[in-house]
Structures are given as C-alpha cells and as structure tokens.
Design an enzyme around this catalytic site. Structure first.
Site, PDB file in Angstrom:
ATOM      1  N   GLY A  69       0.670  -1.223   0.155  1.00 17.84           N
ATOM      2  CA  GLY A  69       0.208   0.012   0.091  1.00 17.84           C
ATOM      3  C   GLY A  69       0.807   1.219  -0.051  1.00 17.84           C
ATOM      4  N   THR A  70       2.024   1.155   0.775  1.00 18.07           N
ATOM      5  CA  THR A  70       2.841   2.400   0.820  1.00 18.07           C
ATOM      6  C   THR A  70       3.418   2.835  -0.786  1.00 18.07           C
ATOM      7  OG1 THR A  70       3.615   1.792   3.002  1.00 18.07           O
ATOM      8  CG2 THR A  70       5.164   3.055   1.627  1.00 18.07           C
ATOM      9  N   ASN A 142      -6.605   4.578  10.118  1.00 19.95           N
ATOM     10  CA  ASN A 142      -6.132   3.572  10.857  1.00 19.95           C
ATOM     11  C   ASN A 142      -6.133   3.640  12.195  1.00 19.95           C
ATOM     12  OD1 ASN A 142      -4.227   5.644   9.411  1.00 19.95           O
ATOM     13  ND2 ASN A 142      -2.777   4.439  10.630  1.00 19.95           N
ATOM     14  N   GLN A 170      -7.654   0.992   4.874  1.00 21.78           N
ATOM     15  CA  GLN A 170      -8.406   0.465   6.082  1.00 21.78           C
ATOM     16  C   GLN A 170      -9.786   0.393   5.868  1.00 21.78           C
ATOM     17  OE1 GLN A 170      -7.054  -0.741   8.965  1.00 21.78           O
ATOM     18  NE2 GLN A 170      -4.984   0.154   8.716  1.00 21.78           N
ATOM     19  N   SER A 190      -4.467  -2.359   0.089  1.00 22.33           N
ATOM     20  CA  SER A 190      -3.544  -3.010   0.456  1.00 22.33           C
ATOM     21  C   SER A 190      -3.989  -4.561   1.060  1.00 22.33           C
ATOM     22  CB  SER A 190      -2.623  -2.463   1.723  1.00 22.33           C
ATOM     23  OG  SER A 190      -1.716  -3.434   2.262  1.00 22.33           O
ATOM     24  N   ALA A 191      -3.162  -5.604   0.446  1.00 23.16           N
ATOM     25  CA  ALA A 191      -3.878  -6.924   0.943  1.00 23.16           C
ATOM     26  C   ALA A 191      -3.799  -7.371   2.235  1.00 23.16           C
ATOM     27  CB  ALA A 191      -3.068  -8.224   0.076  1.00 23.16           C
ATOM     28  N   THR A 228       8.291  -8.253 -12.250  1.00 23.81           N
ATOM     29  CA  THR A 228       7.362  -9.779 -12.295  1.00 23.81           C
ATOM     30  C   THR A 228       6.490  -9.587 -11.076  1.00 23.81           C
ATOM     31  OG1 THR A 228       9.376 -10.954 -13.180  1.00 23.81           O
ATOM     32  CG2 THR A 228       7.325 -12.154 -12.209  1.00 23.81           C
ATOM     33  N   CYS A 316       3.207   1.828  12.402  1.00 21.93           N
ATOM     34  CA  CYS A 316       4.355   2.335  11.862  1.00 21.93           C
ATOM     35  C   CYS A 316       5.061   3.578  12.747  1.00 21.93           C
ATOM     36  CB  CYS A 316       4.287   3.245  10.572  1.00 21.93           C
ATOM     37  SG  CYS A 316       3.359   2.246   9.426  1.00 21.93           S
TER      38      CYS A 316
HETATM   39  N1  PLP Z   1      -2.315   3.544   4.571  1.00 23.85           N
HETATM   40  C1  PLP Z   1      -3.028   3.029   5.729  1.00 23.85           C
HETATM   41  C2  PLP Z   1      -4.071   3.934   6.130  1.00 23.85           C
HETATM   42  C3  PLP Z   1      -2.582   2.154   6.453  1.00 23.85           C
HETATM   43  O1  PLP Z   1      -3.038   1.870   7.785  1.00 23.85           O
HETATM   44  C4  PLP Z   1      -1.472   1.478   6.037  1.00 23.85           C
HETATM   45  C5  PLP Z   1      -0.597   0.456   6.805  1.00 23.85           C
HETATM   46  O2  PLP Z   1      -0.595   0.656   7.982  1.00 23.85           O
HETATM   47  C6  PLP Z   1      -0.714   1.818   4.921  1.00 23.85           C
HETATM   48  C7  PLP Z   1      -1.287   2.633   4.094  1.00 23.85           C
HETATM   49  C8  PLP Z   1       0.463   1.255   4.340  1.00 23.85           C
HETATM   50  O3  PLP Z   1       0.027  -0.083   3.820  1.00 23.85           O
HETATM   51  P1  PLP Z   1       1.303  -1.322   3.749  1.00 23.85           P
HETATM   52  O4  PLP Z   1       1.410  -1.708   5.053  1.00 23.85           O
HETATM   53  O5  PLP Z   1       0.802  -2.273   2.533  1.00 23.85           O
HETATM   54  O6  PLP Z   1       2.431  -0.591   2.829  1.00 23.85           O
END
Ligand code: PLP
Length: 373
Positions: A69-70, A142, A170, A190-191, A228, A316
């Site tokens: 997701g990041t 989150n 989320q 994000s999976a 890939t 994080c």
């Molecule tokens: N965005 C939100 C709102 C999240 O809660 C998170 C994960 O903590 C992310 C982005 C980042 O996703 P990923 O862990 O897949 O990088």
C-alpha cells in the site's frame, strides 16, 4: 491462546487466501512467459485483477498491482500530473512523507476534535492556491477508524479541476467501497489489511489519469509498473477481498456488535475511559481508547504478557515515544495521548477475546492504582 486484537496493523491470513496462494505457488511460472506455465500464471493474475476490479466497481485495466500500500500511495502522489498537493492532517505517514518528498507546495488541512477533515478549509485551499492540485484524503483512519467525507471532497476537487486520491487501505472489507460512487481519481489498497498476505497492494487509477512512472522496468501492468508480478500474493489478495465481500454486511454487523460490547464493558469497569471519535461515523471494527494514568506502552507490554495483542496506534509510529500524530492533530493533550491504545477486531474475533481483554485490563488497572497509592 493468542487474543489478537490488532487487525488494523495486519489482519490474519484468511483460509481462502492461504489456499489460493498455495495453489499459485505450486503452479509456478512467470506471467510474462509465453509457454503454458506462463499463461497459467498470467491467468491467475488476470482473474485476481478482475475479482478486485469487480469488488470496487471498476474496469480491470484500472487496477495496477504494487508491492505494498505504501508503494501505491507513493506512486499516486509522486506520479500525479499536478503542481501542488493538499492532504488531510491525519493521513498515514507514507502519504505525508511522499507528499513532502515531491518538493511541491504542500498544504495540510486540519481535522476536527473527532478527526474529520475541515471541508471549508479544503475548499478555501483549493480556491486560493496556484496550479492544479492533488487532494489526498484517506477513506478511513487507521487509528481512530473515522470515515472521511471523501465523496464531498471529490466534488470540491472536481469543481476546482483538482485530482483526488483516497487511501482506502483500512476501509476495504470493512465498509462498502465503490470507486465510481466516491468520485475519486485514484485509490490505494493493501492486501494484508483485508486478510491477504503482506507485501502486495494496488493502485486504482481512473481512465484518463496518466501518472509519471514510479518503478521503471519491463512492460508489466500495461507498462505502468515494472517488475514480475507477485502471483501468489496477488491471488491471495483477490481471494481475501472476495471472502470479505462475500461475508459483508453480516460479518461487519457482528464485528461492530463485538466492538460495541467491548466498549460498553470497558466503560462499565473504567467509567473515565475516553473513546476517541465515537461521536462520528467510524469503522465497525476499531476502538481507540485511553484512560489517564494507564500508560499505553506499559499496558501494551503487560497485555502482551497475557497473550493479548493490541497496539498503541499506527504500527509504523507505535515504536515512537512521541505518541500518536493523529491524536495530536485532533487536539488530544499529551497526558491522554500517551495512554492511547488501539483495539481492532476482525474476521476471527470472538466475544471470548473481549472477555479476556477486560479481565486483563481490570487486573492492570488495579495494579496501577496500587502502584500510584
Ligand atoms: N495506509 C494506511 C491507512 C495504512 O493503515 C497502512 C498500513 O499501516 C498503509 C497505508 C500502508 O500499507 P502497507 O503496509 O501495505 O504498506
């Protein structure tokens, strides 16, 4: 037995996702290879893309698989054809940091005490700044679980010729998410927040929005993201999304009942407990609480000793001693912020988890009172 109440950090892998991943791992093959095994891997990726596209009401070609997701947030923000960026004050750190890293003018829109974006301030910023803007507004937070008025923000963005991106990491699987109904231009997923594996995400991009390439390489993902594809991860992602959609809305009603039961029991035993953002629409699974005097880190460590997993906020930032940035933006004072614990339920949570938490909590509160006496 572990009581896992940290679904917003990572949701345990759903059995459907594990099964799909094992099958994909056994199938092998590179989706870009022309031979039968390659074509089989390609079929898995494209079937997953269709599942995710259908879940969000978009065309498969709009789904770009990413590493996490990041990465999707970074891609959207760094690649958007805009001159300035406007974000809400409670965006995930990867949105804030990516926006800063562009070096473009950045405006941060404040939130209310309940964590909702100030739409009037957003409108003012859209109307006064120079050049085309990108607005980043997460769908659900989150930490607090607050649901942001993304549809309204999207209308404002459209009126001012701006692009809008929403981080729906989320929200997916917890509330209905439809790309077209929200009226956004881009969306991050994000999976591992929906019961899929870690290390795979997606960026949904509206037709007509052309992003500058973020990862250069081969022609994968229609030339938009080289590398890939993580076939097993993508297959697990789609299986988790499908499972979450299939069990909605009944499962989410069950989860919100569990969360409400938890909060009412907590209020009974600790009447002074503060529950953040409980006066606004929030995710059904999230409870962000604080009781003055109960230091969050100490409580978390003690709960961990009792085999109960919770978090002090965003995974994080939870290692940081400064406390939650989200709560700071909501105007929560330091002494309460340092006591904030996030409890997040999910697909395998039960009422036993609630009882176990309350039992440990009671013992910890009693011990804390004894120490303070
Ligand atoms: N965005 C939100 C709102 C999240 O809660 C998170 C994960 O903590 C992310 C982005 C980042 O996703 P990923 O862990 O897949 O990088």
């Amino acid at each position: 037995m572990l009581t896992y109440l940290d679904h917003n950090a990572t949701t345990p892998l759903r059995p459907q996702a594990r099964k799909a991943m094992l099958e994909a791992l056994d199938a092998g093959g590179n989706p870009s290879s022309i031979h039968a095994q390659g074509r089989a891997a390609r079929a898995l990726v494209e079937s997953a893309r269709k599942t995710i596209a259908d879940a969000l009401g978009v065309l498969p070609a709009m789904v770009i698989f990413t590493g996490v997701g990041t990465e999707a947030n970074n891609f959207a923000i760094k690649g958007a054809p805009v001159e300035r960026i406007i974000i809400s004050a409670t965006e995930h750190s990867c949105v804030l940091e990516a926006a800063k890293a562009t070096g473009k003018p950045l405006e941060i829109i404040p939130v209310t005490a309940e964590g909702i974006i100030d739409l009037a301030a957003l409108e003012k910023s859209l109307g006064t700044g120079k050049g085309r803007a990108l607005v980043c507004l997460m769908l659900a937070n989150n930490e607090t679980g607050t649901i942001q008025p993304v549809g309204q923000a999207a209308s404002l963005a459209a009126e001012h010729g701006a692009l809008i991106h929403t981080d729906a990491v989320q929200a997916l699987g917890k509330i209905p998410v439809n790309f077209g109904l929200l009226g956004v231009d881009m969306m991050t997923l994000s999976a591992h927040k929906v019961g899929g594996p870690q290390g795979v995400g997606a960026l949904i991009v509206r037709d007509g929005v052309v992003l500058e390439k973020y990862i250069h390489g081969g022609g994968q993902e229609l030339g938009r993201r080289g590398g890939t594809e993580n076939v097993a991860g993508i297959a697990g992602f789609a299986a988790a999304v499908q499972a979450a959609i299939d069990e909605m809305p009944e499962k989410q009603t069950e989860i919100s009942r569990l969360r409400d039961l938890f909060e009412s029991q907590l209020q009974q035993v600790s009447p002074d407990v503060v529950i953040f953002s409980n006066q606004v629409e929030r995710l059904p699974n999230t409870s962000y609480i604080a009781l003055k005097g109960m230091n969050a880190l100490t409580t978390l460590i003690n709960l961990d000793l009792d085999n109960i997993a919770v978090s002090t906020g965003s995974a994080c930032s939870s290692g940081k001693v400064t406390g939650s940035r989200v709560l700071a933006e909501m105007g929560v004072p330091d002494d309460l912020r340092s006591c904030a614990l996030r409890i997040s339920f999910g697909w395998n949570s039960t009422s036993e988890d609630v009882s176990k938490f309350i039992k440990s909590w009671l013992a910890l509160v009693a011990r804390q009172k004894q120490n303070a006496a």
